[in-house]
Design a protein around this motif. Structure first.
Motif, PDB file in Angstrom:
ATOM      1  N   PHE A 236      15.934  13.747  38.484  1.00 16.07           N
ATOM      2  CA  PHE A 236      15.017  12.736  37.945  1.00 16.07           C
ATOM      3  C   PHE A 236      13.584  12.920  38.432  1.00 16.07           C
ATOM      4  CE2 PHE A 236      18.612  10.678  36.141  1.00 16.07           C
ATOM      5  CZ  PHE A 236      18.086   9.936  35.097  1.00 16.07           C
ATOM      6  N   SER A 237      13.392  13.656  39.515  1.00 15.66           N
ATOM      7  CA  SER A 237      12.021  13.995  39.901  1.00 15.66           C
ATOM      8  C   SER A 237      11.330  14.745  38.770  1.00 15.66           C
ATOM      9  CB  SER A 237      12.015  14.849  41.171  1.00 15.66           C
ATOM     10  OG  SER A 237      12.475  14.123  42.283  1.00 15.66           O
ATOM     11  N   VAL A 238      12.053  15.687  38.174  1.00  9.11           N
ATOM     12  CA  VAL A 238      11.508  16.469  37.064  1.00  9.11           C
ATOM     13  C   VAL A 238      11.536  15.664  35.765  1.00  9.11           C
ATOM     14  CG1 VAL A 238      11.786  18.560  35.693  1.00  9.11           C
ATOM     15  CG2 VAL A 238      12.177  18.622  38.166  1.00  9.11           C
ATOM     16  N   ALA A 239      12.678  15.032  35.471  1.00 12.82           N
ATOM     17  CA  ALA A 239      12.823  14.326  34.198  1.00 12.82           C
ATOM     18  C   ALA A 239      11.820  13.186  34.073  1.00 12.82           C
ATOM     19  CB  ALA A 239      14.249  13.797  34.060  1.00 12.82           C
ATOM     20  N   ASN A 240      11.679  12.365  35.116  1.00  9.48           N
ATOM     21  CA  ASN A 240      10.714  11.263  35.051  1.00  9.48           C
ATOM     22  C   ASN A 240       9.294  11.767  34.874  1.00  9.48           C
ATOM     23  OD1 ASN A 240      12.559   9.186  35.275  1.00  9.48           O
ATOM     24  ND2 ASN A 240      12.343   8.984  37.482  1.00  9.48           N
ATOM     25  N   ALA A 241       8.980  12.887  35.526  1.00  8.98           N
ATOM     26  CA  ALA A 241       7.621  13.414  35.454  1.00  8.98           C
ATOM     27  C   ALA A 241       7.281  13.872  34.037  1.00  8.98           C
ATOM     28  CB  ALA A 241       7.452  14.562  36.449  1.00  8.98           C
ATOM     29  N   VAL A 242       8.153  14.679  33.436  1.00  6.18           N
ATOM     30  CA  VAL A 242       7.819  15.222  32.121  1.00  6.18           C
ATOM     31  C   VAL A 242       7.924  14.158  31.039  1.00  6.18           C
ATOM     32  CG1 VAL A 242       8.426  17.565  32.779  1.00  6.18           C
ATOM     33  CG2 VAL A 242      10.175  16.102  31.741  1.00  6.18           C
ATOM     34  N   VAL A 243       8.894  13.251  31.161  1.00  9.16           N
ATOM     35  CA  VAL A 243       9.002  12.170  30.168  1.00  9.16           C
ATOM     36  C   VAL A 243       7.814  11.215  30.291  1.00  9.16           C
ATOM     37  CG1 VAL A 243      10.352  10.155  29.475  1.00  9.16           C
ATOM     38  CG2 VAL A 243      11.490  12.325  29.953  1.00  9.16           C
ATOM     39  N   GLY A 244       7.396  10.947  31.525  1.00 15.56           N
ATOM     40  CA  GLY A 244       6.222  10.103  31.716  1.00 15.56           C
ATOM     41  C   GLY A 244       4.976  10.710  31.098  1.00 15.56           C
ATOM     42  N   ALA A 245       4.799  12.035  31.271  1.00 13.69           N
ATOM     43  CA  ALA A 245       3.645  12.707  30.664  1.00 13.69           C
ATOM     44  C   ALA A 245       3.724  12.672  29.143  1.00 13.69           C
ATOM     45  CB  ALA A 245       3.559  14.147  31.161  1.00 13.69           C
ATOM     46  N   ALA A 246       4.919  12.883  28.598  1.00 12.34           N
ATOM     47  CA  ALA A 246       5.086  12.861  27.139  1.00 12.34           C
ATOM     48  C   ALA A 246       4.771  11.489  26.571  1.00 12.34           C
ATOM     49  CB  ALA A 246       6.507  13.278  26.767  1.00 12.34           C
ATOM     50  N   ASP A 247       5.266  10.443  27.222  1.00 12.34           N
ATOM     51  CA  ASP A 247       5.060   9.089  26.713  1.00 12.34           C
ATOM     52  C   ASP A 247       3.624   8.607  26.896  1.00 12.34           C
ATOM     53  OD1 ASP A 247       7.672   8.997  25.961  1.00 12.34           O
ATOM     54  OD2 ASP A 247       8.340   7.663  27.569  1.00 12.34           O
ATOM     55  N   ALA A 248       3.042   8.904  28.061  1.00 11.32           N
ATOM     56  CA  ALA A 248       1.727   8.350  28.362  1.00 11.32           C
ATOM     57  C   ALA A 248       0.584   9.162  27.771  1.00 11.32           C
ATOM     58  CB  ALA A 248       1.547   8.252  29.890  1.00 11.32           C
ATOM     59  N   VAL A 249       0.768  10.468  27.640  1.00  9.83           N
ATOM     60  CA  VAL A 249      -0.336  11.324  27.203  1.00  9.83           C
ATOM     61  C   VAL A 249      -0.132  11.810  25.772  1.00  9.83           C
ATOM     62  CG1 VAL A 249      -1.646  13.416  27.688  1.00  9.83           C
ATOM     63  CG2 VAL A 249      -0.756  12.042  29.583  1.00  9.83           C
ATOM     64  N   TYR A 250       0.991  12.465  25.512  1.00 11.00           N
ATOM     65  CA  TYR A 250       1.201  13.066  24.195  1.00 11.00           C
ATOM     66  C   TYR A 250       1.601  12.045  23.128  1.00 11.00           C
ATOM     67  CZ  TYR A 250       1.327  17.346  27.003  1.00 11.00           C
ATOM     68  OH  TYR A 250       1.023  18.366  27.876  1.00 11.00           O
ATOM     69  N   GLY A 251       2.394  11.052  23.499  1.00 15.25           N
ATOM     70  CA  GLY A 251       2.848  10.070  22.532  1.00 15.25           C
ATOM     71  C   GLY A 251       1.709   9.367  21.799  1.00 15.25           C
ATOM     72  N   PRO A 252       0.727   8.800  22.500  1.00 15.02           N
ATOM     73  CA  PRO A 252      -0.385   8.154  21.799  1.00 15.02           C
ATOM     74  C   PRO A 252      -1.171   9.128  20.916  1.00 15.02           C
ATOM     75  CG  PRO A 252      -0.309   7.428  24.082  1.00 15.02           C
ATOM     76  CD  PRO A 252       0.676   8.555  23.955  1.00 15.02           C
ATOM     77  N   LEU A 253      -1.289  10.397  21.337  1.00 18.10           N
ATOM     78  CA  LEU A 253      -2.025  11.375  20.528  1.00 18.10           C
ATOM     79  C   LEU A 253      -1.277  11.698  19.235  1.00 18.10           C
ATOM     80  CD1 LEU A 253      -3.196  13.813  23.361  1.00 18.10           C
ATOM     81  CD2 LEU A 253      -4.560  12.082  22.175  1.00 18.10           C
ATOM     82  N   VAL A 254       0.048  11.863  19.336  1.00 21.14           N
ATOM     83  CA  VAL A 254       0.842  12.112  18.136  1.00 21.14           C
ATOM     84  C   VAL A 254       0.789  10.898  17.208  1.00 21.14           C
ATOM     85  CG1 VAL A 254       3.180  12.522  17.262  1.00 21.14           C
ATOM     86  CG2 VAL A 254       2.372  13.754  19.287  1.00 21.14           C
ATOM     87  N   ALA A 255       0.860   9.703  17.795  1.00 23.81           N
ATOM     88  CA  ALA A 255       0.792   8.487  16.981  1.00 23.81           C
ATOM     89  C   ALA A 255      -0.543   8.395  16.254  1.00 23.81           C
ATOM     90  CB  ALA A 255       1.007   7.262  17.867  1.00 23.81           C
ATOM     91  N   ARG A 256      -1.619   8.749  16.933  1.00 25.10           N
ATOM     92  CA  ARG A 256      -2.948   8.702  16.308  1.00 25.10           C
ATOM     93  C   ARG A 256      -3.051   9.697  15.159  1.00 25.10           C
ATOM     94  NH1 ARG A 256      -7.457  11.443  19.747  1.00 25.10           N
ATOM     95  NH2 ARG A 256      -6.242  13.208  18.921  1.00 25.10           N
ATOM     96  N   ASP A 257      -2.513  10.883  15.339  1.00 26.71           N
ATOM     97  CA  ASP A 257      -2.700  11.944  14.351  1.00 26.71           C
ATOM     98  C   ASP A 257      -1.681  11.921  13.212  1.00 26.71           C
ATOM     99  OD1 ASP A 257      -4.788  12.784  15.942  1.00 26.71           O
ATOM    100  OD2 ASP A 257      -3.638  14.389  16.924  1.00 26.71           O
ATOM    101  N   HIS A 258      -0.464  11.363  13.462  1.00 26.91           N
ATOM    102  CA  HIS A 258       0.599  11.508  12.470  1.00 26.91           C
ATOM    103  C   HIS A 258       1.306  10.208  12.096  1.00 26.91           C
ATOM    104  CE1 HIS A 258       0.373  15.896  12.798  1.00 26.91           C
ATOM    105  NE2 HIS A 258       0.361  15.747  14.119  1.00 26.91           N
ATOM    106  N   LEU A 259       1.233   9.174  12.939  1.00 28.64           N
ATOM    107  CA  LEU A 259       2.037   7.974  12.687  1.00 28.64           C
ATOM    108  C   LEU A 259       1.233   6.758  12.270  1.00 28.64           C
ATOM    109  CD1 LEU A 259       4.511   8.257  15.720  1.00 28.64           C
ATOM    110  CD2 LEU A 259       4.868   9.011  13.357  1.00 28.64           C
ATOM    111  N   GLY A 260      -0.080   6.819  12.421  1.00 33.31           N
ATOM    112  CA  GLY A 260      -0.893   5.684  12.001  1.00 33.31           C
ATOM    113  C   GLY A 260      -1.555   4.907  13.116  1.00 33.31           C
ATOM    114  N   GLY A 261      -1.464   5.382  14.365  1.00 31.86           N
ATOM    115  CA  GLY A 261      -2.217   4.747  15.429  1.00 31.86           C
ATOM    116  C   GLY A 261      -1.363   4.036  16.459  1.00 31.86           C
TER     117      GLY A 261
END
Length: 433
Positions: A236-261
């Motif tokens: 979970f040291s690894v899993a929490n880190a990469v999932v946290g980065a995906a949700d906090a950083v990449y998720g909002p960017l994908v939502a902005r570009d492809h899902l409507g904000g």
């Protein structure tokens, strides 16, 4: 004919929901909802004071750094002092820091350094609170109903967090971030008052021993002596880190570009929260025999959100993925708490919990900081696929640990002579003494 007074009264709460457990659950309900709303409020307070996205990140990091630094000390203190006193003191610190933050926001424009300092105080309080709270909760239930008790506790906490997240944005828009922060301070005050009534007479007093460093060494020996324990914490040291980065950083960017904000992304996160509540409800009935095997298998779906964002899938599919992930993650969460309750000696619960917490959050700031450079170097899609692949890899690796596959739930049976015995004939995995 039986009169109304002769009819036995139905108990107001289950037999396993004792006084301490009920107080802990109600207090956690209050603080979980308030803290989720306050996370949104603090971000808008920074933006309202003229800050930008980088400043929001600095304030968030200010909470994480002392959390990582003081967790192990907090665990040692919680096993040395009465846990409820540590919890009340931590709640008082959180109440004070959030209260001052609220006053600064309501009376003017707070400075960035002030917000970082107050947030750091909150992180320090959490570092001492979390190991004490987990140790207190694990010692508040016993026997075969422990899994159900942990499931109900997590359902209350996750439900409050879901409600707090949903209400946070609306409340910030309606009354402003300052009042939301003030409400969070009140929630900490009420929770601290409830926790002051916890009964710790069932916990034997600690015998005089060495200092904090000796306690930490003893906790470390307890931690590393169990391969299933340090293996899953490393996972979970690894899993929490990469999932946290995906949700906090990449998720909002994908939502902005492809899902409507932001709105669709918030909806997807809401489905994840609803999934955690549903998963906790499921675990009030589901009692897997092999605790950690069932729980670890349910970690594999944690890779699905990153994969869905990498495609990216339509919003409806993403919401279904997030809900499923929330359900399966709660299966792991309840199984994990049940395993700790079953296998770790009571007097070492907080120190072991501290090592668990430390491992779970230590790499999160590193992953957050690396998310941007990784996107620049490999692209967003490849970075998200990398996050998914890492979750699958570390989860598959931990299944190679024999104790993870073998650890069984133990139940009590009454032998012919009237004495209690274990229904499971296997030796408890990792138990020494």
């Amino acid at each position: 004919m039986t009169s109304a007074s002769d009819t036995p009264r139905r108990p107001r709460r289950p037999s396993w929901a004792g006084r301490n457990y009920s107080l802990l659950t109600l207090a956690a309900f209050l603080t979980s909802g308030g803290s989720q709303a306050a996370l949104i409020a603090s971000a808008f307070a920074v933006l309202g004071a003229g800050g930008d996205g980088g400043d929001v990140g600095l304030v968030a990091a200010a909470r994480t750094v002392p959390l990582v630094l003081f967790l192990l000390i907090g665990g040692a203190v919680a096993d040395r002092l009465p846990r409820h006193r540590v919890m009340v003191a931590a709640n008082a610190l959180n109440c004070l820091s959030q209260g001052v933050f609220a006053v600064l926001v309501l009376t003017g424009s707070p400075q960035l350094w002030q917000m970082m300092l107050l947030t750091a105080l909150g992180g320090t309080g959490q570092a001492f609170f979390s190991p004490a709270a987990e140790g207190m909760l694990l010692s508040s239930v016993e026997g075969e109903h422990a899994g159900r008790a942990f499931a109900v506790f997590r359902m209350a906490m996750q439900g409050a967090a879901l409600g707090g997240a949903a209400a946070g944005g609306a409340l910030v828009a309606a009354v402003g971030p300052g009042w939301v922060l003030a409400a969070d301070a009140v929630a900490f005050a009420l929770a601290g008052a409830l926790r002051s009534f916890l009964d710790v007479r069932h916990i034997p007093p600690r015998a005089p021993g060495g200092g904090i460093l000796a306690d930490l060494r003893e906790g470390w020996r307890e931690f590393v002596s169990r391969p299933w324990l340090w293996g899953i914490v490393a996972q979970f040291s690894v899993a929490n880190a990469v999932v946290g980065a995906a949700d906090a950083v990449y998720g909002p960017l994908v939502a902005r570009d492809h899902l409507g904000g932001a709105g669709p992304w918030g909806l997807a996160l809401g489905f994840f929260g609803a999934g955690t509540v549903a998963g906790a409800l499921l675990m009030t009935r589901f009692k897997p025999r092999r605790l950690l095997l069932a729980g670890t298998l349910c970690v594999f779906p944690l890779a699905l959100p990153s994969a869905a964002l990498a495609v990216p899938v339509p919003l409806g599919v993403l919401c279904a993925v997030m809900f499923t992930t929330g359900v399966t993650l709660e299966v792991f969460g309840v199984s994990w708490m049940t395993a700790l309750h079953q296998e770790i000696p009571e007097e070492k619960l907080s120190r072991v919990s501290a090592y668990d917490w430390f491992g779970s959050v230590a790499l999160v700031p590193v992953a957050m900081a690396m998310a941007g450079p990784a996107e620049s170097a490999f692209g967003r899609t490849a970075s998200l696929w990398g996050c998914a692949a890492l979750v699958v890899a570390v989860t598959a690796a931990v299944l190679c640990v024999p104790d993870v596959r073998r650890l069984r739930r133990r139940t009590k049976t009454v032998a012919a002579g009237g004495a209690e015995g274990s229904a499971d004939a296997e030796r408890p995995v990792g138990r020494h003494g």
